[in-house]
Design a protein around this motif. Structure first.
Motif, PDB file in Angstrom:
ATOM      1  N   ARG A 282       0.831  -1.211   0.000  1.00 58.33           N
ATOM      2  CA  ARG A 282       0.000   0.000   0.000  1.00 58.33           C
ATOM      3  C   ARG A 282       0.865   1.261   0.000  1.00 58.33           C
ATOM      4  NH1 ARG A 282      -3.623  -2.520   3.106  1.00 58.33           N
ATOM      5  NH2 ARG A 282      -2.638  -1.928   5.053  1.00 58.33           N
ATOM      6  N   VAL A 283       1.857   1.282   0.869  1.00 59.45           N
ATOM      7  CA  VAL A 283       2.722   2.467   0.947  1.00 59.45           C
ATOM      8  C   VAL A 283       3.529   2.612  -0.339  1.00 59.45           C
ATOM      9  CG1 VAL A 283       4.648   3.532   2.185  1.00 59.45           C
ATOM     10  CG2 VAL A 283       2.819   2.393   3.469  1.00 59.45           C
ATOM     11  N   LEU A 284       4.034   1.492  -0.853  1.00 63.93           N
ATOM     12  CA  LEU A 284       4.809   1.544  -2.096  1.00 63.93           C
ATOM     13  C   LEU A 284       3.950   2.085  -3.244  1.00 63.93           C
ATOM     14  CD1 LEU A 284       7.309   0.939  -3.834  1.00 63.93           C
ATOM     15  CD2 LEU A 284       6.563  -1.468  -3.929  1.00 63.93           C
ATOM     16  N   ALA A 285       2.702   1.627  -3.339  1.00 58.51           N
ATOM     17  CA  ALA A 285       1.828   2.088  -4.421  1.00 58.51           C
ATOM     18  C   ALA A 285       1.572   3.589  -4.309  1.00 58.51           C
ATOM     19  CB  ALA A 285       0.506   1.326  -4.384  1.00 58.51           C
ATOM     20  N   ALA A 286       1.338   4.052  -3.093  1.00 57.59           N
ATOM     21  CA  ALA A 286       1.072   5.485  -2.894  1.00 57.59           C
ATOM     22  C   ALA A 286       2.321   6.306  -3.187  1.00 57.59           C
ATOM     23  CB  ALA A 286       0.593   5.727  -1.468  1.00 57.59           C
ATOM     24  N   TRP A 287       3.466   5.784  -2.775  1.00 57.38           N
ATOM     25  CA  TRP A 287       4.730   6.501  -3.001  1.00 57.38           C
ATOM     26  C   TRP A 287       5.035   6.572  -4.504  1.00 57.38           C
ATOM     27  CZ3 TRP A 287       7.272   9.232   0.576  1.00 57.38           C
ATOM     28  CH2 TRP A 287       8.533   9.726   0.248  1.00 57.38           C
ATOM     29  N   ARG A 288       4.827   5.447  -5.183  1.00 57.96           N
ATOM     30  CA  ARG A 288       5.034   5.450  -6.643  1.00 57.96           C
ATOM     31  C   ARG A 288       4.108   6.472  -7.304  1.00 57.96           C
ATOM     32  NH1 ARG A 288       5.294  -1.129  -7.323  1.00 57.96           N
ATOM     33  NH2 ARG A 288       7.579  -1.321  -7.340  1.00 57.96           N
ATOM     34  N   ALA A 289       2.857   6.519  -6.866  1.00 60.64           N
ATOM     35  CA  ALA A 289       1.891   7.440  -7.463  1.00 60.64           C
ATOM     36  C   ALA A 289       2.300   8.891  -7.224  1.00 60.64           C
ATOM     37  CB  ALA A 289       0.501   7.172  -6.896  1.00 60.64           C
ATOM     38  N   SER A 290       2.979   9.124  -6.102  1.00 63.72           N
ATOM     39  CA  SER A 290       3.391  10.502  -5.788  1.00 63.72           C
ATOM     40  C   SER A 290       4.668  10.893  -6.531  1.00 63.72           C
ATOM     41  CB  SER A 290       3.606  10.649  -4.279  1.00 63.72           C
ATOM     42  OG  SER A 290       4.789   9.984  -3.894  1.00 63.72           O
ATOM     43  N   GLY A 291       5.318   9.921  -7.188  1.00 64.25           N
ATOM     44  CA  GLY A 291       6.514  10.217  -7.981  1.00 64.25           C
ATOM     45  C   GLY A 291       7.803  10.226  -7.194  1.00 64.25           C
ATOM     46  N   GLY A 292       7.766   9.760  -5.949  1.00 68.21           N
ATOM     47  CA  GLY A 292       8.973   9.771  -5.119  1.00 68.21           C
ATOM     48  C   GLY A 292       9.970   8.685  -5.508  1.00 68.21           C
TER      49      GLY A 292
ATOM     50  N   ILE B 130      22.341 -16.289  -1.994  1.00 68.31           N
ATOM     51  CA  ILE B 130      23.275 -16.051  -3.104  1.00 68.31           C
ATOM     52  C   ILE B 130      22.545 -15.289  -4.218  1.00 68.31           C
ATOM     53  CG2 ILE B 130      24.692 -17.139  -4.905  1.00 68.31           C
ATOM     54  CD1 ILE B 130      25.917 -17.352  -2.092  1.00 68.31           C
ATOM     55  N   GLN B 131      23.208 -14.234  -4.695  1.00 66.18           N
ATOM     56  CA  GLN B 131      22.631 -13.392  -5.754  1.00 66.18           C
ATOM     57  C   GLN B 131      22.251 -14.234  -6.976  1.00 66.18           C
ATOM     58  OE1 GLN B 131      25.823 -10.622  -6.236  1.00 66.18           O
ATOM     59  NE2 GLN B 131      25.426  -9.653  -4.258  1.00 66.18           N
ATOM     60  N   GLY B 132      21.070 -13.955  -7.513  1.00 65.90           N
ATOM     61  CA  GLY B 132      20.615 -14.639  -8.712  1.00 65.90           C
ATOM     62  C   GLY B 132      19.826 -15.908  -8.446  1.00 65.90           C
ATOM     63  N   GLU B 133      19.853 -16.400  -7.229  1.00 62.88           N
ATOM     64  CA  GLU B 133      19.089 -17.612  -6.885  1.00 62.88           C
ATOM     65  C   GLU B 133      17.639 -17.212  -6.590  1.00 62.88           C
ATOM     66  OE1 GLU B 133      20.306 -20.718  -6.912  1.00 62.88           O
ATOM     67  OE2 GLU B 133      22.352 -20.111  -7.388  1.00 62.88           O
ATOM     68  N   PRO B 134      16.696 -18.157  -6.751  1.00 62.30           N
ATOM     69  CA  PRO B 134      15.283 -17.810  -6.507  1.00 62.30           C
ATOM     70  C   PRO B 134      15.040 -17.216  -5.112  1.00 62.30           C
ATOM     71  CG  PRO B 134      15.453 -19.948  -7.604  1.00 62.30           C
ATOM     72  CD  PRO B 134      16.859 -19.518  -7.300  1.00 62.30           C
ATOM     73  N   GLY B 135      15.705 -17.715  -4.104  1.00 58.24           N
ATOM     74  CA  GLY B 135      15.488 -17.221  -2.741  1.00 58.24           C
ATOM     75  C   GLY B 135      15.962 -15.800  -2.520  1.00 58.24           C
ATOM     76  N   HIS B 136      16.887 -15.353  -3.354  1.00 61.19           N
ATOM     77  CA  HIS B 136      17.459 -14.012  -3.208  1.00 61.19           C
ATOM     78  C   HIS B 136      16.525 -12.930  -3.738  1.00 61.19           C
ATOM     79  CE1 HIS B 136      20.249 -10.716  -4.564  1.00 61.19           C
ATOM     80  NE2 HIS B 136      20.740 -10.920  -3.361  1.00 61.19           N
ATOM     81  N   ALA B 137      15.557 -13.339  -4.536  1.00 61.56           N
ATOM     82  CA  ALA B 137      14.673 -12.365  -5.203  1.00 61.56           C
ATOM     83  C   ALA B 137      13.751 -11.674  -4.202  1.00 61.56           C
ATOM     84  CB  ALA B 137      13.830 -13.075  -6.251  1.00 61.56           C
ATOM     85  N   ILE B 138      13.419 -10.440  -4.539  1.00 61.94           N
ATOM     86  CA  ILE B 138      12.372  -9.726  -3.800  1.00 61.94           C
ATOM     87  C   ILE B 138      11.048 -10.422  -4.107  1.00 61.94           C
ATOM     88  CG2 ILE B 138      11.124  -7.527  -3.690  1.00 61.94           C
ATOM     89  CD1 ILE B 138      13.901  -6.170  -4.211  1.00 61.94           C
ATOM     90  N   ILE B 139      10.180 -10.545  -3.098  1.00 61.37           N
ATOM     91  CA  ILE B 139       8.897 -11.238  -3.315  1.00 61.37           C
ATOM     92  C   ILE B 139       8.121 -10.552  -4.443  1.00 61.37           C
ATOM     93  CG2 ILE B 139       8.749 -12.180  -0.968  1.00 61.37           C
ATOM     94  CD1 ILE B 139       6.738  -9.913  -0.339  1.00 61.37           C
ATOM     95  N   PRO B 140       7.383 -11.333  -5.246  1.00 61.74           N
ATOM     96  CA  PRO B 140       6.745 -10.760  -6.439  1.00 61.74           C
ATOM     97  C   PRO B 140       5.805  -9.595  -6.133  1.00 61.74           C
ATOM     98  CG  PRO B 140       6.247 -13.134  -6.229  1.00 61.74           C
ATOM     99  CD  PRO B 140       7.191 -12.781  -5.128  1.00 61.74           C
ATOM    100  N   GLU B 141       5.147  -9.627  -4.973  1.00 55.91           N
ATOM    101  CA  GLU B 141       4.211  -8.542  -4.621  1.00 55.91           C
ATOM    102  C   GLU B 141       4.899  -7.181  -4.553  1.00 55.91           C
ATOM    103  OE1 GLU B 141       4.666 -11.466  -3.105  1.00 55.91           O
ATOM    104  OE2 GLU B 141       2.923 -12.044  -1.906  1.00 55.91           O
ATOM    105  N   LEU B 142       6.213  -7.182  -4.302  1.00 54.27           N
ATOM    106  CA  LEU B 142       6.952  -5.926  -4.096  1.00 54.27           C
ATOM    107  C   LEU B 142       8.066  -5.766  -5.123  1.00 54.27           C
ATOM    108  CD1 LEU B 142       7.171  -6.177  -0.203  1.00 54.27           C
ATOM    109  CD2 LEU B 142       5.672  -4.680  -1.516  1.00 54.27           C
ATOM    110  N   ALA B 143       7.955  -6.469  -6.239  1.00 55.62           N
ATOM    111  CA  ALA B 143       9.026  -6.455  -7.243  1.00 55.62           C
ATOM    112  C   ALA B 143       9.321  -5.027  -7.704  1.00 55.62           C
ATOM    113  CB  ALA B 143       8.629  -7.314  -8.430  1.00 55.62           C
TER     114      ALA B 143
ATOM    115  N   THR C 286      10.137  -1.915 -10.055  1.00 47.54           N
ATOM    116  CA  THR C 286       9.787  -1.577 -11.436  1.00 47.54           C
ATOM    117  C   THR C 286      10.959  -0.833 -12.068  1.00 47.54           C
ATOM    118  OG1 THR C 286       8.773   0.478 -10.721  1.00 47.54           O
ATOM    119  CG2 THR C 286       7.317  -1.409 -10.936  1.00 47.54           C
ATOM    120  N   ASP C 287      10.896  -0.684 -13.392  1.00 43.12           N
ATOM    121  CA  ASP C 287      11.964   0.010 -14.114  1.00 43.12           C
ATOM    122  C   ASP C 287      12.188   1.393 -13.506  1.00 43.12           C
ATOM    123  OD1 ASP C 287      12.321  -2.081 -15.773  1.00 43.12           O
ATOM    124  OD2 ASP C 287      11.221  -1.219 -17.475  1.00 43.12           O
ATOM    125  N   GLY C 288      13.442   1.735 -13.324  1.00 44.92           N
ATOM    126  CA  GLY C 288      13.762   3.063 -12.806  1.00 44.92           C
ATOM    127  C   GLY C 288      13.938   3.084 -11.295  1.00 44.92           C
ATOM    128  N   GLU C 289      13.505   2.037 -10.618  1.00 44.80           N
ATOM    129  CA  GLU C 289      13.728   1.991  -9.172  1.00 44.80           C
ATOM    130  C   GLU C 289      15.116   1.409  -8.894  1.00 44.80           C
ATOM    131  OE1 GLU C 289       9.017   1.705  -7.928  1.00 44.80           O
ATOM    132  OE2 GLU C 289      10.268  -0.054  -7.585  1.00 44.80           O
TER     133      GLU C 289
END
Ligand code: TIU
Length: 227
Positions: A61-71, A112-125, A127-130
């Protein structure tokens, strides 16, 4: 003459937190499968990882609002190069975890970088430019380019969420505070494997007149963000 950025005011503890969108980054710490899902680094250390998932909707929720505000949005990931060259032996060898950093687990090699466990959870992936900061330690400044990224963007304030409160979040807040950043920790946007440690960390961060930083519930932040 350039216009002064609009100052927003969040009711917070121990007192109001003022920031401008132009000079503030939202920093989301280590919302990785390795900490939040079973079979990752967090579980190998003996933790009940189910506690952390509760904050995901709030962080979204906070991420969506922050993205919408352009921060500015910054994500961090704790992890190591596949050859472990950036992993101090002390970190890998300490204690008796079920699997050590670099061992093969159900989500690939642990932390370890690049492994599935290292990834950010899909809900919070991201976006380009972040910005995504890969960090070898608990703090997001140690061994990374975060300081330079913030300086290049004129960032003076950090609003922080993520896991775990008393480990990577608190370490990052302390590193940031010593570098002169004003930091707000979103109380329901951070979680620990130990509820008592979360409460203690929040209390010690805002004690002594915001000795490390401010804390506020997400609702207080969301209420001041432009819609
Ligand atoms: N173990 C634990 O609580 N945390 C970490 O190892 N890393 C982060 O907090 N990201």
């Amino acid at each position: 003459m350039s216009a002064e950025p609009v100052l927003l005011t969040v009711p917070a503890q121990p007192f109001e937190y003022r920031f401008s969108l132009a000079h503030t980054a939202l920093v989301i710490i280590d919302m990785q499968r390795d900490f939040i899902e079973p079979g990752g680094f967090g579980e190998t250390l003996g933790n009940d990882v189910s506690l952390l998932a509760a904050i995901v909707p709030t962080v979204q929720r906070v991420l969506a609002a922050w993205r919408a505000s352009g921060g500015c949005v910054i994500h961090t990931r704790e992890g190591h190069a596949p050859d472990l060259s950036d992993c101090p032996p002390a970190k890998r060898l300490r204690g008796e975890p079920k699997l050590r950093i670099g061992d093969e687990g159900p989500m690939g090699r642990i932390l370890i970088q690049g492994e599935p466990g290292h990834a950010i959870i899909p809900e919070l992936a991201p976006t380009d430019g972040e910005v995504v900061i890969d960090k070898p330690g608990k703090g997001a400044f140690y061994g990374t380019g975060l300081g330079e990224v913030l300086e290049a963007r004129g960032i003076t304030h950090l609003i922080v969420m993520g896991v775990t409160t008393e480990v990577c979040v608190q370490t990052t807040l302390r590193e940031a505070n010593d570098r002169g950043y004003d930091c707000l920790l979103v109380e329901d946007g951070t979680e620990s494997y130990f509820p008592a440690f979360k409460e203690a960390a929040l209390a010690m961060i805002r004690a002594q007149g915001a000795i490390v930083g401010w804390t506020a519930p997400s609702a207080s932040l969301l209420a001041v963000l432009p819609t």
